[in-house]
Structures are given as C-alpha cells and as structure tokens.
Scaffold this active site. Structure first.
Site, PDB file in Angstrom:
ATOM      1  N   HIS A 129       2.242   3.172  -9.106  1.00  0.00           N
ATOM      2  CA  HIS A 129       2.004   1.745  -9.383  1.00  0.00           C
ATOM      3  C   HIS A 129       3.146   1.161 -10.222  1.00  0.00           C
ATOM      4  O   HIS A 129       3.558   0.022 -10.009  1.00  0.00           O
ATOM      5  CB  HIS A 129       0.668   1.552 -10.107  1.00  0.00           C
ATOM      6  CG  HIS A 129      -0.523   1.997  -9.296  1.00  0.00           C
ATOM      7  ND1 HIS A 129      -0.660   1.685  -7.963  1.00  0.00           N
ATOM      8  CD2 HIS A 129      -1.626   2.729  -9.625  1.00  0.00           C
ATOM      9  CE1 HIS A 129      -1.796   2.204  -7.508  1.00  0.00           C
ATOM     10  NE2 HIS A 129      -2.399   2.847  -8.486  1.00  0.00           N
TER      11      HIS A 129
ATOM     12  N   LEU B 210      10.394 -20.911  -4.918  1.00  0.00           N
ATOM     13  CA  LEU B 210       9.554 -19.895  -4.267  1.00  0.00           C
ATOM     14  C   LEU B 210       8.166 -19.953  -4.890  1.00  0.00           C
ATOM     15  O   LEU B 210       8.026 -19.942  -6.113  1.00  0.00           O
ATOM     16  CB  LEU B 210      10.153 -18.494  -4.483  1.00  0.00           C
ATOM     17  CG  LEU B 210       9.273 -17.301  -4.083  1.00  0.00           C
ATOM     18  CD1 LEU B 210       9.057 -17.257  -2.566  1.00  0.00           C
ATOM     19  CD2 LEU B 210       9.886 -15.986  -4.552  1.00  0.00           C
TER      20      LEU B 210
ATOM     21  N   ASP C   6       0.832  -1.209   0.000  1.00  0.00           N
ATOM     22  CA  ASP C   6       0.000   0.000   0.000  1.00  0.00           C
ATOM     23  C   ASP C   6       0.865   1.256   0.000  1.00  0.00           C
ATOM     24  O   ASP C   6       1.977   1.253   0.535  1.00  0.00           O
ATOM     25  CB  ASP C   6      -0.925  -0.023   1.227  1.00  0.00           C
ATOM     26  CG  ASP C   6      -2.081   0.966   1.071  1.00  0.00           C
ATOM     27  OD1 ASP C   6      -2.353   1.409  -0.060  1.00  0.00           O
ATOM     28  OD2 ASP C   6      -2.704   1.297   2.104  1.00  0.00           O
TER      29      ASP C   6
HETATM   30  C1  IPE Z   1      -5.470  -2.751  -0.077  1.00  0.00           C
HETATM   31  O1  IPE Z   1      -5.095  -1.436  -0.307  1.00  0.00           O
HETATM   32  C2  IPE Z   1      -5.432  -3.535  -1.335  1.00  0.00           C
HETATM   33  C3  IPE Z   1      -4.160  -3.597  -2.041  1.00  0.00           C
HETATM   34  C4  IPE Z   1      -2.997  -3.166  -1.671  1.00  0.00           C
HETATM   35  C5  IPE Z   1      -4.250  -4.271  -3.294  1.00  0.00           C
HETATM   36  P1  IPE Z   1      -6.152  -0.265  -0.381  1.00  0.00           P
HETATM   37  O2  IPE Z   1      -5.375   0.986  -0.459  1.00  0.00           O
HETATM   38  O3  IPE Z   1      -7.137  -0.514  -1.439  1.00  0.00           O
HETATM   39  O4  IPE Z   1      -6.881  -0.385   1.051  1.00  0.00           O
HETATM   40  P2  IPE Z   1      -7.854   0.585   1.826  1.00  0.00           P
HETATM   41  O5  IPE Z   1      -8.993   0.886   0.915  1.00  0.00           O
HETATM   42  O6  IPE Z   1      -7.088   1.824   2.149  1.00  0.00           O
HETATM   43  O7  IPE Z   1      -8.253  -0.148   3.052  1.00  0.00           O
HETATM   44  C1  IPE Z   2      -1.685   0.193  -3.334  1.00  0.00           C
HETATM   45  O1  IPE Z   2      -1.431   1.540  -3.378  1.00  0.00           O
HETATM   46  C2  IPE Z   2      -1.891  -0.395  -4.694  1.00  0.00           C
HETATM   47  C3  IPE Z   2      -3.262  -0.842  -4.981  1.00  0.00           C
HETATM   48  C4  IPE Z   2      -4.277  -0.807  -4.171  1.00  0.00           C
HETATM   49  C5  IPE Z   2      -3.482  -1.374  -6.300  1.00  0.00           C
HETATM   50  P1  IPE Z   2      -2.590   2.604  -3.359  1.00  0.00           P
HETATM   51  O2  IPE Z   2      -3.007   2.911  -4.754  1.00  0.00           O
HETATM   52  O3  IPE Z   2      -3.707   2.157  -2.457  1.00  0.00           O
HETATM   53  O4  IPE Z   2      -1.859   3.861  -2.735  1.00  0.00           O
HETATM   54  P2  IPE Z   2      -2.438   4.911  -1.705  1.00  0.00           P
HETATM   55  O5  IPE Z   2      -2.964   4.146  -0.531  1.00  0.00           O
HETATM   56  O6  IPE Z   2      -3.512   5.666  -2.415  1.00  0.00           O
HETATM   57  O7  IPE Z   2      -1.266   5.759  -1.364  1.00  0.00           O
HETATM   58 MG    MG Z   3      -4.088   2.462  -0.479  1.00  0.00          MG
END
Ligand code: IPE
Ligand code: IPE
Ligand code: MG
Length: 259
Positions: A43, A137, A26
C-alpha cells in the site's frame, strides 16, 4: 456547475486522449507478498504510484482522474489492515495537498465519509477547500465508495428534491445527484492486478466506458504501462449503440465538410 455528458442520452464526442480515466488500483497485497513483505508495504508503494499517475495525467492533458482507494466492502478486511490504510490516507493528505494545490489539481473525495474518523474527515474537507480553485486536473479519490451506495444515495436525494414527480423521474433527473455529477463519464477504466471485475466501483458512470484490464500489479503500474492503456483506448471503436458503418460514414462526411 455540473457537466452532463450522459452516454445514454447523447453520443459523446470522440476523443484521442480520454477526458476521464477511472482506475481500480489493485494488487498491492500480492506485490508485497511476492517480496515477502507485509501487505502494508504494498500500500505504501501504491501511494507513490498515485503520485506518478497524477503527474502523467497533468502531462497528457487528461482532465479527470478517479482512483478507487477503499471500497465499501474493504471494511471486511482484517482490522489491522483497515487501520493502516486509514493511517496511510491521513498521511497522504497531510503530505500531498500543498503540492496538489500548487500544481493546479483539484481534489475531491467521494463516498460515504460518515464512517471515517473526524481527523480524516477534517483533512479531506481542508484538502478539498484548499484546491477548490484549481482546474488543470480533477483528482477524485473514491473512499468508502460503492456504486450501489451512490445510486441509492442519489435516488434518496432526488426523492427529497422532487417528491411531486415520483414515478416519472428520468435519467437526467437522477444524474445531478450522483457523486460524480461534476465530471464527464469515464472514457477509460483501468483495473490492475489481473482481476476482471468492477467490484462495485462506478456502476452508473461506467455504462459506456472502455474497459482495460492488466495483470500488472498496481505498484508496478508505471507511466509506460499507463501509455499502453491509453494506446489500447485509442484502438477502440466506440459505437454507443450505432453500427460500424454509421461511424465510417460520419467520418467521411466530416472530412468532406472540412475540405
Ligand atoms: C477493489 O479492490 C477496491 C480497491 C482497489 C479499493 P479489491 O481488491 O478490494 O477487490 P476484490 O475484493 O478483489 O473484488
Ligand atoms: C488494492 O490492493 C488496494 C486496496 C484495496 C486498498 P489489494 O490490497 O486489494 O491487493 P491484493 O488484491 O490483495 O493483491
Ligand atoms: Mg485486491
């Protein structure tokens, strides 16, 4: 063959290096925002970090790495971002599968794949087939995955398999139907990006997993950061319901037996 290592049915063996690490990657969006870049740049950088993480697991002898790439709730994001994430997934599969195959990595994708477009599903299937003989792995990508979806699909699958025992099902009956029945339960869970929640990741499998949260954003999560998480894991006393004294006694009698 399924590996059953249910933490609620049997106390798992103590390990210095986690057998299975599960990660919520995240913070990509915030990483990009800090640099005044579009979210997708975060990303893209995030995919690079996946490569590093795979390498780090191979070097450290970690047998299972499970990465949350797209949750069942991530469809709620703006359609442009969802499309870009899907394109990135396609590109990563096109570019990385051969390398994974060469390096002894077995790729699996868990989640409700029916919602993905046919091109992506085909690439997933080919990637899984191409790496099916590998066992250094096990790399599992959770895509359109939700912990509740997993438990429900397992229950529905069990209902079909053993309708005659409805009302008498046990944990051991359900486990083989879960999406990760091929892996031991995660020893270590890592969430980057500062949020301290599970966000519908592996709900069943995380029952006794050690949780590690770090404010570091995923694109900044270097191997050194990963080693900090492992060091934290190594400090934990994993009791699985027992008392601390029981663990000390067990260690002492183990040492006596070894002498
Ligand atoms: C959780 O991250 C899912 C992934 C990393 C794929 P999110 O950024 O979507 O989670 P919330 O919505 O903040 O809980
Ligand atoms: C996690 O990073 C990746 C996915 C959920 C695909 P985020 O896109 O949730 O990044 P933040 O939380 O907005 O910084
Ligand atoms: Mg996020």
């Amino acid at each position: 063959m399924a590996i059953f290592s249910s933490s609620t049915r049997q106390v798992p063996a103590a390990v210095a290096v986690p057998r299975h690490v599960a990660v919520i990657m995240d913070g990509n969006g915030r990483w990009a925002k800090k640099r005044l870049l579009p979210r997708v740049a975060g990303h893209v950088k995030g995919v690079e970090l996946v490569r590093e993480m795979v390498r780090a697991c191979l070097e450290r002898g970690i047998g299972h790495l499970t990465l949350f790439a797209f949750s069942s709730e991530n469809w709620r994001r703006p359609p442009e971002e969802v499309t870009l994430l899907m394109q990135l997934f396609v590109k990563a599969l096109e570019q990385e599968v051969d390398k994974l195959a060469r390096n002894g990595v077995r790729l699996r994708v868990i989640g409700d794949l029916a919602r993905f477009d046919p091109r992506l599903r085909e690439l997933i299937q080919r990637g899984e087939e191409k790496t099916a003989g590998n066992d250094r792995l096990a790399l599992t990508i959770a895509a359109n995955y939700g912990g509740r979806w997993d438990i429900l699909q397992a229950a529905n699958s069990l209902a079909k398999a053993a309708p005659e025992r409805l009302g008498a099902w046990t944990e051991a009956d359900l486990e083989p139907h879960l999406a990760m029945s091929f892996a031991p339960e995660p020893d270590l869970f890592i969430r980057t990006g500062g949020e301290e929640r599970i966000s519908n990741f592996l709900l069943w499998q995380l029952a006794y997993t050690e949780l590690y949260f770090t404010p570091t954003l995923w694109p900044d999560f270097t191997t050194a950061e990963f080693d900090k998480a492992i060091a934290s894991f190594q400090q934990r006393e994993r009791r699985f319901g027992r008392t601390s004294e029981q663990l000390t006694e067990k260690a002492a009698s183990g040492e006596a037996a070894a002498r």
